[in-house]
Design an enzyme around this catalytic site. Structure first.
Site, PDB file in Angstrom:
ATOM      1  N   GLY A 101      13.154   5.100  -4.457  1.00  0.00           N
ATOM      2  CA  GLY A 101      14.595   5.272  -4.348  1.00  0.00           C
ATOM      3  C   GLY A 101      15.297   4.022  -3.844  1.00  0.00           C
ATOM      4  O   GLY A 101      16.320   3.591  -4.409  1.00  0.00           O
ATOM      5  N   GLU A 120      -1.650   7.675  -0.098  1.00  0.00           N
ATOM      6  CA  GLU A 120      -0.900   8.355   0.952  1.00  0.00           C
ATOM      7  C   GLU A 120      -1.804   8.650   2.153  1.00  0.00           C
ATOM      8  O   GLU A 120      -3.039   8.524   2.077  1.00  0.00           O
ATOM      9  CB  GLU A 120      -0.332   9.667   0.418  1.00  0.00           C
ATOM     10  CG  GLU A 120       0.599   9.502  -0.765  1.00  0.00           C
ATOM     11  CD  GLU A 120       1.916   8.842  -0.411  1.00  0.00           C
ATOM     12  OE1 GLU A 120       2.294   8.852   0.777  1.00  0.00           O
ATOM     13  OE2 GLU A 120       2.561   8.294  -1.320  1.00  0.00           O
ATOM     14  N   GLY A 173       4.032   1.239  -7.660  1.00  0.00           N
ATOM     15  CA  GLY A 173       4.865   0.266  -6.955  1.00  0.00           C
ATOM     16  C   GLY A 173       6.331   0.616  -7.051  1.00  0.00           C
ATOM     17  O   GLY A 173       6.790   1.149  -8.066  1.00  0.00           O
ATOM     18  N   LYS A 228      -0.503  13.653 -14.902  1.00  0.00           N
ATOM     19  CA  LYS A 228      -0.036  12.705 -15.915  1.00  0.00           C
ATOM     20  C   LYS A 228      -0.647  13.005 -17.282  1.00  0.00           C
ATOM     21  O   LYS A 228       0.035  12.916 -18.313  1.00  0.00           O
ATOM     22  CB  LYS A 228      -0.378  11.285 -15.469  1.00  0.00           C
ATOM     23  CG  LYS A 228       0.363  10.860 -14.207  1.00  0.00           C
ATOM     24  CD  LYS A 228      -0.174   9.555 -13.644  1.00  0.00           C
ATOM     25  CE  LYS A 228       0.545   9.165 -12.371  1.00  0.00           C
ATOM     26  NZ  LYS A 228      -0.036   7.966 -11.725  1.00  0.00           N
ATOM     27  N   ASP A 248      -3.502  13.759  -9.384  1.00  0.00           N
ATOM     28  CA  ASP A 248      -2.393  12.927  -9.853  1.00  0.00           C
ATOM     29  C   ASP A 248      -2.617  12.537 -11.314  1.00  0.00           C
ATOM     30  O   ASP A 248      -1.712  12.639 -12.145  1.00  0.00           O
ATOM     31  CB  ASP A 248      -2.281  11.679  -8.973  1.00  0.00           C
ATOM     32  CG  ASP A 248      -1.238  10.697  -9.485  1.00  0.00           C
ATOM     33  OD1 ASP A 248      -0.046  10.962  -9.301  1.00  0.00           O
ATOM     34  OD2 ASP A 248      -1.628   9.669 -10.082  1.00  0.00           O
ATOM     35  N   GLY A 252      12.923   7.035  -0.687  1.00  0.00           N
ATOM     36  CA  GLY A 252      11.698   6.375  -0.242  1.00  0.00           C
ATOM     37  C   GLY A 252      11.522   5.038  -0.931  1.00  0.00           C
ATOM     38  O   GLY A 252      12.503   4.353  -1.271  1.00  0.00           O
ATOM     39  N   THR A 253      10.284   4.662  -1.180  1.00  0.00           N
ATOM     40  CA  THR A 253       9.989   3.359  -1.766  1.00  0.00           C
ATOM     41  C   THR A 253      10.666   3.177  -3.121  1.00  0.00           C
ATOM     42  O   THR A 253      11.311   2.156  -3.386  1.00  0.00           O
ATOM     43  CB  THR A 253       8.472   3.177  -1.920  1.00  0.00           C
ATOM     44  OG1 THR A 253       7.855   3.316  -0.635  1.00  0.00           O
ATOM     45  CG2 THR A 253       8.144   1.820  -2.494  1.00  0.00           C
ATOM     46  N   GLY A 272      -0.701   0.556   0.777  1.00  0.00           N
ATOM     47  CA  GLY A 272       0.338   1.425   0.248  1.00  0.00           C
ATOM     48  C   GLY A 272      -0.011   2.081  -1.068  1.00  0.00           C
ATOM     49  O   GLY A 272       0.825   2.740  -1.688  1.00  0.00           O
TER      50      GLY A 272
END
Length: 337
Positions: free
Chosen positions: A15, A181, A295, A196, A192, A12-13, A178
């Site tokens: 990767g 989601e 990002g 973390k 999320d 995806g972004t 972006g």
């Protein structure tokens, strides 16, 4: 020149950004004496074109991962990605991951491999802002408390609410940019950030810190309105989603929730899509970390940093060896919304 064969899990972004950075860093890695060779990219649909990734590397066969010297996991999720990560670790293959949900929720299976130095995860918290390694270096200090903005999506939405934009519109903007989601529950629900915070707690306070406890203490931003943020601003405060680790009643507590902060607080001064962390210790006092927390290229840079760490012979990120004694101190009281 030694060749390091890399299997990439997810395209995806992050990767695709990593594939680009690997090529850009080819000469620098070779200066370390290593040639990085991407041998396979595992995806759900190998027939779907992936710009920048040679088609012959794409595969849907998990067996292709066995050819690698290191597995890089940027697929996300806790089930399939987790099973493949564990398969690699069981075979003695080091794993680099950006997957905070996997680390938080399946730690019981992963902890032994992390303690053996096989698991690298700088990118799992605050993306390219290197807090994982930095917090490891603070083991010589006694932690008193930790507070952090760990989700750029929520920070962006709250800044827009502060500007008078309705919640639904602010969320839509975040999705268009972006940041969020299509299903934004993990972000706006606080989960999320809770993932973390759990990772951070195991680095700094207790290697067995339980995800379930943090999850139970998590509230998101869905109920907030421009009016509430406007009232806070009029009183010299801002509202932010903050994850906190602090001592209470003889134990370490992890919480994620909206809080009011003085406008001068370090966590209140960050830009709309940035992350920040304030750590207070007995010896070093207050330390502040801030930077981009999301990002593709930002996250991929931290993943690549872990690859450098691996080829340099450094172990993965170790949890704190034993639970830290709970300090008997007065901690910062945050005004919960």
């Amino acid at each position: 020149m030694e060749t390091v064969r890399i299997a990439l899990l997810g395209a995806g972004t992050v990767g695709s950004s990593l594939v680009e950075l690997l090529e850009a860093h080819r000469a620098r890695l070779e200066a370390f004496g290593y040639r990085a060779e991407l041998v396979s990219v595992l995806v759900r649909d190998a027939g779907k074109p992936r710009p920048g990734i040679p088609a012959h590397l794409l595969t849907a066969d998990p067996g292709a991962l066995a050819e690698a010297d290191v597995l890089i996991e940027v697929m996300g999720g806790t089930e399939r990605a987790g099973d493949l990560v564990l398969r690699a670790l069981e075979a003695g293959t080091p794993v680099i991951t950006a997957n905070k949900a996997l680390l938080a929720e399946r730690w019981g299976e992963l902890r032994g491999y992390a303690e053996a130095g096989l698991l690298y995860y700088e990118a799992s918290v605050m993306a390219g802002t290197p807090v994982i390694g930095a917090l490891q270096s603070l083991w010589g200090n006694r932690l008193l408390e930790l507070h952090a903005i760990l989700n750029g999506t929520c920070n962006y939405i709250l800044n827009r609410l502060e500007a008078g934009v309705p919640y639904a519109q602010a969320l839509e903007e975040a999705q268009a940019k972006g940041y969020a989601e299509a299903d934004p529950t993990l972000d706006v629900g606080g989960f999320d950030a809770a993932h973390k915070l759990t990772v951070l707690a195991r680095l700094t306070a207790d290697p067995g810190f339980a995800w379930e406890g943090v999850k139970a203490n998590t509230r998101g931003i869905e109920a907030l309105t421009p009016e509430r943020l406007g009232e806070a601003r009029a009183g010299g405060q801002v509202i932010r989603l903050v994850g906190s680790l602090f001592p209470q009643d003889g134990r370490w507590v992890g919480k994620v929730r909206p809080v009011r902060l003085p406008a001068s607080h370090p966590l209140a001064l960050m830009g709309s899509a940035r992350n920040a962390l304030v750590c207070r210790t007995q010896e070093a006092g207050e330390l502040v970390f801030s930077g981009a927390g999301a990002g593709g290229h930002v996250t991929a840079s931290a993943v690549l940093g872990d690859l450098y760490r691996l080829v340099a012979g450094q172990p993965g990120h170790l949890p704190i060896p034993a639970p830290l004694p709970v300090p008997q101190v007065q901690v910062e009281a945050l005004d919960e919304v």
